[in-house]
Scaffold this active site. Sequence first.
Site, short mmCIF file in Angstrom:
data_model
loop_
_atom_site.label_atom_id
_atom_site.label_comp_id
_atom_site.label_asym_id
_atom_site.label_seq_id
_atom_site.Cartn_x
_atom_site.Cartn_y
_atom_site.Cartn_z
N ASP A 235 46.88 17.48 -8.85
CA ASP A 235 47.39 16.30 -9.58
C ASP A 235 47.88 16.68 -10.98
O ASP A 235 48.33 17.80 -11.18
CB ASP A 235 46.25 15.28 -9.67
CG ASP A 235 46.75 13.84 -9.59
OD1 ASP A 235 47.43 13.42 -10.54
OD2 ASP A 235 46.47 13.16 -8.61
N ASP A 243 32.19 11.82 -18.39
CA ASP A 243 31.67 11.42 -17.07
C ASP A 243 32.04 12.41 -15.97
O ASP A 243 31.64 12.23 -14.82
CB ASP A 243 32.22 10.03 -16.67
CG ASP A 243 31.61 8.90 -17.49
OD1 ASP A 243 31.96 7.73 -17.24
OD2 ASP A 243 30.80 9.18 -18.39
N ASN A 281 28.68 7.28 -17.33
CA ASN A 281 28.64 5.84 -17.53
C ASN A 281 29.15 5.09 -16.32
O ASN A 281 28.69 4.00 -16.01
CB ASN A 281 29.47 5.44 -18.76
CG ASN A 281 28.83 5.93 -20.04
OD1 ASN A 281 27.61 6.00 -20.14
ND2 ASN A 281 29.65 6.28 -21.01
N ASN A 356 53.66 4.21 -2.53
CA ASN A 356 53.63 2.87 -3.13
C ASN A 356 54.99 2.19 -3.15
O ASN A 356 55.35 1.49 -4.09
CB ASN A 356 53.14 2.98 -4.59
CG ASN A 356 51.80 3.64 -4.71
OD1 ASN A 356 50.91 3.42 -3.88
ND2 ASN A 356 51.63 4.47 -5.74
N ALA A 366 51.55 12.60 3.57
CA ALA A 366 50.64 11.74 4.34
C ALA A 366 51.12 11.58 5.79
O ALA A 366 50.31 11.57 6.72
CB ALA A 366 50.53 10.37 3.68
N TYR A 368 52.48 13.64 7.67
CA TYR A 368 52.29 14.84 8.49
C TYR A 368 50.99 14.71 9.26
O TYR A 368 49.96 14.34 8.69
CB TYR A 368 52.30 16.08 7.60
CG TYR A 368 52.09 17.37 8.33
CD1 TYR A 368 51.12 18.27 7.93
CD2 TYR A 368 52.88 17.70 9.43
CE1 TYR A 368 50.92 19.46 8.61
CE2 TYR A 368 52.69 18.89 10.11
CZ TYR A 368 51.71 19.77 9.70
OH TYR A 368 51.51 20.94 10.37
#
Lengths: 497, 82
Positions: A235, A243, A281, A356, A366, A368
């Site tokens: 990403d 966190d 948190n 999206n 996706a 595939y």
Amino acid sequence: MQHTTLSRFILLPANQIDASANANPEIENFLISLSKGIKATGKNSMKLSVRNAPKTKAPPITLRVVDSIQEDGAKLVEMNEDQMADFRFSYPGLRIIPERFYRRPPLPSPEILIKTKKTGETIAATITVEDQNNYPVENAYVVAFTDFVNRVGGGGQTNSSGKIKLNLISDKIERLYIYPAHSFWSYFKSRFIINAALNIRLKEIDIRFKDSLRFFYDTSALPPIENTVKVAVIDTGVGPHDDLVVSGGANTIEGEDENDFADNGEGHGTHVAGIIGANGNIKGVAAGVQIYSYRVFPKIGDASNFYVMKAIKKAVDDGCDLINLSLGSADLDEGLISYIKDAYDKGVICFAANGNEDRSPVCFPAAYSLCVAVSAMGRKGTFPPNTVQKATVKSPFGKDPQNFIADFSNIGPETDLTAPGVGIISTFPGNFYAVMDGTSMACPAATGIAARLLATRPDLLQLPKNQQRTDEIMKLLSVHIKSLGFNSIFEGKGMFL
Amino acid sequence: MVIIVKQKHNGDVQSLDLLNEVLHINNTATLIDGSMLPEMAKINIVDKHIDAVKSDLQSGWFLFPEKKYKIPDSKKKLSDGI
């Protein structure tokens, strides 16, 4: 409601064109059994059992073998599209490729372009975005549509005074969206007349709020996972955030520091990683998992498939068990396919976001067949009123009508799972928290739960890293999926529950 | 034209020689990113030599076009992309 659309697909082993020595021998046996079944019975139609959660019944998969290239190789089959997700989870290790037909290219024809001329006066409106204490909110993305269907209107980002000036062709606003970068919920308003000045106050995020992710998975109550499971987040980079602990990774972007795999500032990767493994948190769905960050998005510009391919290879070499790919494009990418296939062959499953583009077909990777494709769902009542999330509510609704498939989620027969992806609270670089929507958020929810399930099976974690391992993991996952009552093009087999 | 080359058979010395020839002897392409060699590399082929380079390399290398991925976004945008 079930459709009865029969479609034709080609079944191929995960690697090469016939079952090879490296492949899972069960694949070879399955393909041979399809051939032998026809020879024995003279019938090319057969019923296959479905792998489901205990006590969950599902009709058998009806498969008709139309043709075969070789006994342990490719088969042309006919199957109900609704049953594709069930088939993929019940018989992992096979590539399922839609039958395609190639046509002679059409002759070029003259194009007619109609351009709408801009005439008349525009209306200026200044929108000021503030918090509840009237402090300006900078860098909020504001867009006002005077014609939503054709995406006509005005937009931009608020300045340091929280202001944005819009020039609009009408004062009749069909929809107004305000997306802050972090710390606040979004804002949504529809069908109103805009004045020259409009002030909007945003609601601050309370990290104790039960969003749709925490409605389905009570992350604060889930114990940290114990056995080591490594999840790669490919990403924009991850962190820094108190966190989150990042156990390793790489920056695969040419010209950048290989050891700088923190977030490039955009925040997407940090949010994704938090959904999987935040442990402070706020908690992700698999707190305790080892997160590996592979940054493939440069600070400016898009990610080259070379960087993504390199990241997948590094994730596999680093011993990751699962890979999260919250990225995609409409076009097929043969280069990426080769590395996803290689990962599968080495015991690593890739989860990818459907995309999206407002109910468009599932994007690549996706789509595939060796990737687990994840769509986004939401739940009414899990976001404050007057937020952008309200505008994502769209039919169909599930067996529980509070559940819906997000309006932005791509859908199609390649969908394997759905997961919460509307109004998700997670980590943002700099120790902030943000609410984001997207199949990018649904995907790590699924990846994280898969990691949690995998952690309960040290026997699977210890299997040699080959295709048999991947197939066994897919089988484990398949018995933990429950339908929410959507058609399979929206939810695939369902959601991890 | 930017393409990605991936060795068909890992450790194939002959195919590495082929790539070397294209990059350093014929000068029909330049290396952009060799961080994944010997397995894979990103190269830029001089336009007029595209057919020749593809022909030279295809015995030992898979060739893929470079593609770009955008950070996914579910925000509603104007038709001009803003």
